[in-house]
Every structure is written in structure tokens, then in C-alpha cells.
Design a protein around this motif. Sequence first.
Motif, short mmCIF file in Angstrom:
data_model
loop_
_atom_site.label_atom_id
_atom_site.label_comp_id
_atom_site.label_asym_id
_atom_site.label_seq_id
_atom_site.Cartn_x
_atom_site.Cartn_y
_atom_site.Cartn_z
N PHE A 52 0.38 19.52 -3.89
CA PHE A 52 -0.21 19.56 -5.24
C PHE A 52 0.84 19.97 -6.27
O PHE A 52 0.89 19.41 -7.38
CB PHE A 52 -1.39 20.53 -5.28
N SER A 53 1.68 20.94 -5.94
CA SER A 53 2.71 21.40 -6.87
C SER A 53 3.69 20.29 -7.20
O SER A 53 4.08 20.10 -8.36
CB SER A 53 3.46 22.61 -6.29
N TYR A 55 3.12 17.05 -7.01
CA TYR A 55 2.40 16.05 -7.82
C TYR A 55 2.29 16.54 -9.27
O TYR A 55 2.55 15.78 -10.22
CB TYR A 55 1.01 15.82 -7.23
N ALA A 56 1.91 17.82 -9.45
CA ALA A 56 1.74 18.37 -10.80
C ALA A 56 3.07 18.34 -11.56
O ALA A 56 3.11 17.98 -12.75
CB ALA A 56 1.21 19.80 -10.72
N VAL A 60 3.59 16.40 -15.05
CA VAL A 60 3.91 17.18 -16.25
C VAL A 60 5.27 16.78 -16.83
O VAL A 60 5.44 16.68 -18.04
CB VAL A 60 3.89 18.70 -15.91
N PHE A 75 -4.51 17.62 -16.90
CA PHE A 75 -3.12 18.08 -16.99
C PHE A 75 -2.60 18.01 -18.43
O PHE A 75 -1.58 18.63 -18.74
CB PHE A 75 -2.21 17.20 -16.12
N PHE A 96 0.64 23.61 -18.94
CA PHE A 96 0.56 23.68 -17.48
C PHE A 96 0.65 25.11 -16.95
O PHE A 96 0.11 25.43 -15.89
CB PHE A 96 1.68 22.83 -16.84
N TRP A 244 -6.86 17.19 -9.11
CA TRP A 244 -5.93 16.22 -8.54
C TRP A 244 -6.55 14.82 -8.58
O TRP A 244 -5.93 13.84 -9.01
CB TRP A 244 -5.61 16.63 -7.10
N ASP A 247 -7.10 13.34 -12.18
CA ASP A 247 -5.82 12.93 -12.78
C ASP A 247 -5.29 11.67 -12.11
O ASP A 247 -4.79 10.77 -12.78
CB ASP A 247 -4.78 14.05 -12.67
#
Length: 264
Positions: A52-53, A55-56, A60, A75, A96, A244, A247
Motif C-alpha cells: 500500500f505504501s 502504491y500511495a 502521490v 488521495f 498525504f 486503495w 483510487d
Amino acid sequence: MGNALVLHSWVVAMSRSGDTAAGSLGPGLRNPYSVLPDWLYPTFVVVALSAFSLYAAWVVLFFPNGRAGPYLSPFTSPEIHVTVAGFAIPTGIWIFWVPLLFRATCYYYRKALFRGFLGDPRSCAASEGRGGPYHGETRLLVFNNLHRFIFYLTTAQVVVLWYDTIAAFVYQGAPHLGIGNALMLVNVVCLSAYTFGCHAFRHLAGGGLDCFSCHRVRFQLWRGVTVLNVRHDRWAWVSMFTVWGVDLYIRLLILGVIPAAAWV
Ligand code: FES
């Protein structure tokens, strides 16, 4: 109650007996709390949070906006557009850090992070891997105390997400209903359940009271928060995956992988 005490005593006795190697239950011992292998939960934490991190960070840093028709990604909400020397700063950069800090300092996620990334301890019945004295959440980890303040910022963000969700039901002056609406609605409900089941909020609602019957409103609020708080860990995971998912859906619309004309 009696059985729980016996069980607890047994676990404490086993963990002190030296039969358990650091971070494991030792040969022949079984975790009394779960039939699942004790490495499964921390492994899931590491894999899920790392994925997840990544992907974020990708979203971002590399996407200037997150809007597709009536839908707006969590996001990139609220939308803040700033251009410096012709370069559009990605919208997500401005916000974020609020959900990041909120989750990183969440009481539940602290446990998950300690167990998953540090193995400290790896599971309930495993011994601590650390050899030195226990310092609690002091020194560098004292920043976790920021959690109650970040709760206020997160609450404001959830309010904005509710606004986005309701606004998405209207597109170009006409009522609109699509898959994105359902995803956004599910997401904001799950995020609300996670945010308002927060331990810090529960304390705000009912903490420091000697007499509940003298404060009926706070008592009812505390009861409501408690309902969500009981499953706080589940809401933490579910809301992460709904963020997730919604988005990803909007991202696929933006990238044209899902046909945008239909605004499905
Ligand atoms: Fe988890 Fe506050 S304790 S969000």
C-alpha cells in the motif's frame, strides 16, 4: 474469567520459562489464541502495508490530480492546485501526510507495526526479541502522542470526503449514478467507522468522567464510539483497502483502461 486467568498465567509462565526462543513459540508449543501459524499475521502486515505504501507513493508523486468525471480520489482530496515554474505540484503532496501520520500513530497500527516490522514481539504468545530494558514509547517514539491532534485534521478530511461523495451524485448539472459512486460511498463509510472508532476519540467522548449519568450526551457518544472501537483493527484494514480500491478504480478511468465516456 477464571479460565482467562489460568490461560494468561500459563502464557506468562511459558514465556518466562526460557522454553521460548526470541520471537517464536518454541518446539511443541502452540499459540493458545489462534490455530493459525504465528508468522502469518506479521507477514500479512509487512506485505500489505509495504504494498500500500509503494502504491500511495506512486500515486502521490506521479499524478498531478485524481479526478475522473464526477469522481475524486481520496488521495487528492481536497484538490489543491499549485504550479511552480510551469510544473504542477501533485495534489496529493499537500495532504498525504495527514492520513499517513494518523495511521502510523494509531494505537492499533502501532501494535501491527511493532509485530510486523520489528518482531517485538512477533505474536501474543511469543517472547520479546529485544534484550535491553523496555523504554515504552519514549524517546523517538514519543511522537506517537501526536495522534490525538492528528485526529482533528483527519476528521476534517473525512468531512471533505463525505462532501466529495455526495457531490459525485451530480455530474454536469444532472443526477449521476455509477460504480464509482458506490465505491466512494463504501469507502467514506469505512473511513468514518475507522476514524470515529479511534481510541483517542473514545477518550474525548467519555474520558475523565466520574459520573456518566450526569453527562448523557457524552455517555451516548462514548457508547457509539465504543461500538466502532471494539473492531477498530478490522476497520483499520478494511478502510485501507477501500481507499486503495476506490483510487485504483478512478486511476484506471484516468488512464483510459476503463472507458471514461460512460462514467461507469
Ligand atoms: Fe486507531 Fe486512533 S487509535 S485511529
